[in-house]
Design a protein around this motif. Structure first.
Motif, short mmCIF file in Angstrom:
data_model
loop_
_atom_site.label_atom_id
_atom_site.label_comp_id
_atom_site.label_asym_id
_atom_site.label_seq_id
_atom_site.Cartn_x
_atom_site.Cartn_y
_atom_site.Cartn_z
N GLY A 14 0.82 -1.19 0.00
CA GLY A 14 0.00 0.00 0.00
C GLY A 14 0.86 1.25 0.00
N PHE A 15 0.38 2.28 -0.64
CA PHE A 15 1.10 3.54 -0.70
C PHE A 15 0.74 4.38 0.52
CE2 PHE A 15 1.35 8.00 -2.53
CZ PHE A 15 2.72 8.09 -2.34
N LYS A 16 1.72 4.48 1.43
CA LYS A 16 1.51 5.17 2.70
C LYS A 16 0.32 4.53 3.42
CE LYS A 16 3.67 9.43 1.06
NZ LYS A 16 3.56 10.88 0.83
N THR A 17 -0.66 5.31 3.81
CA THR A 17 -1.82 4.76 4.53
C THR A 17 -3.05 4.65 3.63
OG1 THR A 17 -2.44 6.99 5.28
CG2 THR A 17 -0.99 5.69 6.72
N ASP A 18 -2.83 4.80 2.32
CA ASP A 18 -3.94 4.82 1.37
C ASP A 18 -4.25 3.40 0.90
OD1 ASP A 18 -5.73 5.23 -0.67
OD2 ASP A 18 -4.66 6.91 -1.54
N SER A 19 -5.44 2.92 1.17
CA SER A 19 -5.80 1.55 0.80
C SER A 19 -6.14 1.41 -0.68
CB SER A 19 -7.01 1.10 1.63
OG SER A 19 -8.14 1.92 1.36
N THR A 20 -6.31 2.53 -1.39
CA THR A 20 -6.67 2.47 -2.81
C THR A 20 -5.50 2.73 -3.73
OG1 THR A 20 -7.29 4.81 -2.87
CG2 THR A 20 -9.02 3.22 -2.28
N ALA A 21 -4.32 3.04 -3.19
CA ALA A 21 -3.12 3.30 -4.00
C ALA A 21 -2.05 2.26 -3.68
CB ALA A 21 -2.59 4.71 -3.75
N VAL A 22 -1.21 1.97 -4.65
CA VAL A 22 -0.19 0.94 -4.48
C VAL A 22 1.19 1.49 -4.81
CG1 VAL A 22 -1.68 -1.06 -4.86
CG2 VAL A 22 -0.68 0.12 -6.83
N ASP A 23 2.19 0.83 -4.22
CA ASP A 23 3.59 1.19 -4.40
C ASP A 23 4.32 -0.08 -4.84
OD1 ASP A 23 6.18 2.12 -4.23
OD2 ASP A 23 5.95 3.06 -2.28
N TYR A 24 5.02 -0.03 -5.98
CA TYR A 24 5.66 -1.25 -6.48
C TYR A 24 6.86 -0.90 -7.35
CZ TYR A 24 2.87 -0.03 -10.61
OH TYR A 24 2.30 0.64 -11.66
N PHE A 25 7.75 -1.87 -7.51
CA PHE A 25 8.90 -1.75 -8.41
C PHE A 25 8.63 -2.56 -9.68
CE2 PHE A 25 11.20 -1.39 -4.22
CZ PHE A 25 11.53 -0.05 -4.36
N ASP A 26 9.27 -2.15 -10.75
CA ASP A 26 9.32 -2.96 -11.97
C ASP A 26 10.78 -3.09 -12.37
OD1 ASP A 26 8.66 -4.39 -14.23
OD2 ASP A 26 8.28 -2.61 -15.45
N VAL A 27 11.33 -4.28 -12.20
CA VAL A 27 12.74 -4.53 -12.49
C VAL A 27 12.83 -5.62 -13.55
CG1 VAL A 27 14.99 -5.17 -11.53
CG2 VAL A 27 13.33 -3.94 -10.11
N ARG A 28 13.53 -5.33 -14.63
CA ARG A 28 13.70 -6.29 -15.71
C ARG A 28 15.16 -6.27 -16.17
NH1 ARG A 28 8.36 -5.40 -19.60
NH2 ARG A 28 7.05 -4.34 -18.05
N GLY A 29 15.63 -7.38 -16.69
CA GLY A 29 17.00 -7.42 -17.20
C GLY A 29 17.31 -8.76 -17.83
N TYR A 30 18.24 -8.78 -18.78
CA TYR A 30 18.62 -10.02 -19.43
C TYR A 30 19.98 -9.85 -20.12
CZ TYR A 30 16.74 -7.52 -23.51
OH TYR A 30 16.47 -6.59 -24.47
N VAL A 31 20.58 -10.97 -20.47
CA VAL A 31 21.77 -11.00 -21.32
C VAL A 31 21.44 -11.87 -22.53
CG1 VAL A 31 23.41 -10.60 -19.47
CG2 VAL A 31 22.75 -12.95 -20.04
N THR A 32 22.12 -11.61 -23.65
CA THR A 32 21.88 -12.35 -24.88
C THR A 32 23.21 -12.68 -25.55
OG1 THR A 32 21.75 -10.37 -26.26
CG2 THR A 32 19.71 -11.12 -25.25
N PHE A 33 23.21 -13.77 -26.29
CA PHE A 33 24.35 -14.10 -27.14
C PHE A 33 23.90 -15.12 -28.17
CE2 PHE A 33 24.46 -17.01 -23.61
CZ PHE A 33 24.78 -18.25 -24.18
#
Length: 577
Positions: free
Chosen positions: A211-230
């Motif tokens: 939850g974002f702070k004390t707000d039950s209708t808002a959210v807090d999140y990360f988006d982490v992506r990564g890769y290697v190619t060959f």
């Protein structure tokens, strides 16, 4: 996914000598996808772009193909009636595309330089904050930003999204490619978005949240992506990382969608002759309810194969198969077999895993049209299909769609229509681990099953930096009610809680029609106008209206959302369910 990690290390050990110049992939929602879709339809006979149902695209491959089409287009300069000829807007978008992928551009890059770099080091090229391009090392660093606010009718709270992040991509010694992105996000979407989070314990498109702070209708999140190619060889590309994939030509996918959360995967893509063969080995999360403090979540696994062939220069067909399975947090070695088909392996294991097969097709016609479709088969019994078409064991879905570019002779006006229909209990299983889901979200269509959907899309670029996008989605779906399972929720086990009036004695289990149960109807319409202030920096203005009706459970609401904001190197957040 220790076995897949070990396999990845082994492949790196065996193959580095053979590795050749390696690429990264266009990001989710990149504006270039619209351009490349148009180029494919206009060219009609471009065999490589016919594999465009496998996303995300290799930068190296699509830049090369775009330059070939661009070169052919220049020979048609005097023929204004040629339907395959690029418009002035297409040519402008091509230059923008080349700038954003300059490491693979085989031409004069002098026009890519900024007239006024910042502090002589930043924005030396128009699209990139910081760029290094030396003999054995290429790297691009860009900020990501999406700050928008809005007002929803019948809601006193302000809707907003606040995303800030960074994306890095590059290659080392022309042998290893790498890409990584990170964003920190706070969001309060429309009311139905908040309802979805509460019901499914998941933020659409993302993983862990709070939850974002004390707000039950808002959210807090990360988006982490990564890769290697060959490259393992000239014809085999390998990608390992944490990201998403998408297999379809349409707006939706019944095979594998990027609507849900990212996941760890190892992907092998083999392209030779008229064939493209893709293997994806994935580590996923089963259904969970994270409460009572931190703990390590269980894992499940999935293997996907997709084989496609260009039967002609304008027609492509493909075969899909997938198995979802759980082995109490360890991978099943037998599913590392990269050779199609998986069904014999699944049967040899005792048929306890979730297997699906399907096929897809695409045809480019008259340099103006594309027709496409998918058919997914989860389970069926032929005798039931003939004599009892609404039997619950008949689990399948289909997609049909068409695209029309430069519609009615108007340059850069593109239209698309699509329908998706999925029968009850498709994607579900008798084992909760093996359902076709990940991190409390569907792996394919966001609605799950037991629905019929119709989609209409308009894209229009009247001038160089102005983008108009309109989308209308209508669907009806059968919902569960009174504790009974009508087959719409893929998280519910298909052999539990079916209504007693349908699951009768002697094994008679008929009566499950699409839309059966508590019928809900939804219309979700969006109009969005975006102006590109500079490369990949947009001002967005949107109007969205959604009406949802399920009278039997008193779930009736109608809301309108108006938003405005600034966006940079990020796709627009959508609420399309």
């Amino acid at each position: 996914m220790q076995i897949i990690k070990s396999l990845f290390k082994l492949v790196i050990f065996i193959c580095p000598v053979a590795a050749t110049a390696q690429t990264t992939f266009l990001q989710q929602g990149d504006k270039a996808y619209t351009l490349l879709e148009r180029l494919e339809i206009k060219a009609q006979t471009n065999a490589s772009l016919n594999f465009s149902n496998l996303k995300y695209f290799s930068r190296k491959a699509v830049v090369s193909e775009a330059q070939v089409i661009d070169s052919l287009n220049k020979t048609k300069a005097g023929d204004k009636k040629d339907a395959s000829k690029l418009t002035a807007i297409d040519e402008f978008n091509l230059q923008s595309f080349y700038m954003a992928n300059s490491e693979w551009y085989n031409g004069d890059p002098s026009g890519f330089a900024s007239k006024r770099p910042i502090l002589k080091a930043f924005y030396k090229t128009k699209p990139n904050l910081y760029e290094v391009n030396s003999k054995d090392f290429f790297m691009v660093i860009n900020p990501m930003l999406n700050i928008a606010g809005g007002k929803e009718s019948n809601n006193t709270q302000t809707a907003f999204i606040n995303s800030r992040g960074l994306t890095v991509r590059g290659r080392i010694a022309n042998k290893i490619g790498f890409s990584s992105s990170f964003s920190d996000n706070q969001e309060r979407g429309p009311a139905f978005f908040s309802d979805y989070i509460q019901a499914n314990r998941a933020v659409p498109g993302y993983g862990f949240y709070k939850g974002f702070k004390t707000d039950s209708t808002a959210v807090d999140y990360f988006d982490v992506r990564g890769y290697v190619t060959f490259n393992a060889t000239k014809y085999i590309d390998i990608q390992f990382g944490h990201d998403k994939n998408f297999i379809a030509n349409g707006y939706r996918s019944l095979f594998l969608s990027d609507w849900g959360n990212s996941y760890l995967f190892l992907k092998l893509n083999t392209r030779i002759w008229k064939l493209n063969y893709q293997n994806i080995f994935m580590e996923l999360m089963p259904v969970f309810n994270k409460s009572g403090g931190d703990r390590v979540l269980d894992k499940k696994y999935q293997t996907i194969h997709h084989l496609s062939i260009n039967v002609s220069k304008s027609i492509n067909i493909g075969v899909f198969e997938a198995v979802t399975f759980g082995r109490r947090n360890h991978f099943d070695f037998q599913y590392l077999n990269p050779i199609i088909f998986l069904r014999p392996v699944e049967s040899g294991n005792g048929s306890g895993d979730k297997a699906k097969v399907g096929f897809d097709f695409k045809a480019n016609v008259a340099n103006r049209f594309q027709f496409y479709g998918q058919f997914l088969l989860d389970e069926f019994v032929l005798s039931k299909l003939k004599n009892d078409k609404n039997n619950y064991v008949n689990k399948y879905g289909y997609q049909l769609g068409a695209k029309y570019i430069d519609a009615f002779g108007i340059p850069n006006l593109d239209l698309q229509v699509e329908t998706n229909r999925v029968r009850p209990f498709t994607y579900s299983h008798y084992d909760s681990v093996s359902t076709y889901t990940h991190y409390n979200q569907p792996m394919a269509h966001p609605l799950g099953a037991n629905f019929q959907e119709f989609i209409g899309i308009l894209k229009y670029q009247p001038i160089k930096r102005l983008y108009v996008y309109a989308r209308a989605i209508y669907y009806y779906q059968g919902l569960d009610s009174a504790g009974y399972n009508f087959g719409g929720n893929p998280f519910e086990l298909y052999n539990e809680n079916r209504p007693p009036t349908i699951a009768e004695p002697l094994g008679r289990t008929s009566g499950f029609a699409v839309g059966g149960g508590v019928k809900a109807n939804c219309l979700n319409a969006l109009l969005q106008v975006s102006y590109e202030l500079r490369e990949n920096l947009y001002f967005d203005l949107s109007l969205q209206h959604r009406t949802y009706k399920a009278p039997l459970i008193n779930a009736n609401n109608s809301n309108t959302l108006i938003t405005a904001g600034i966006r940079m190197n990020l796709f627009k957040r959508t609420y399309d369910f």
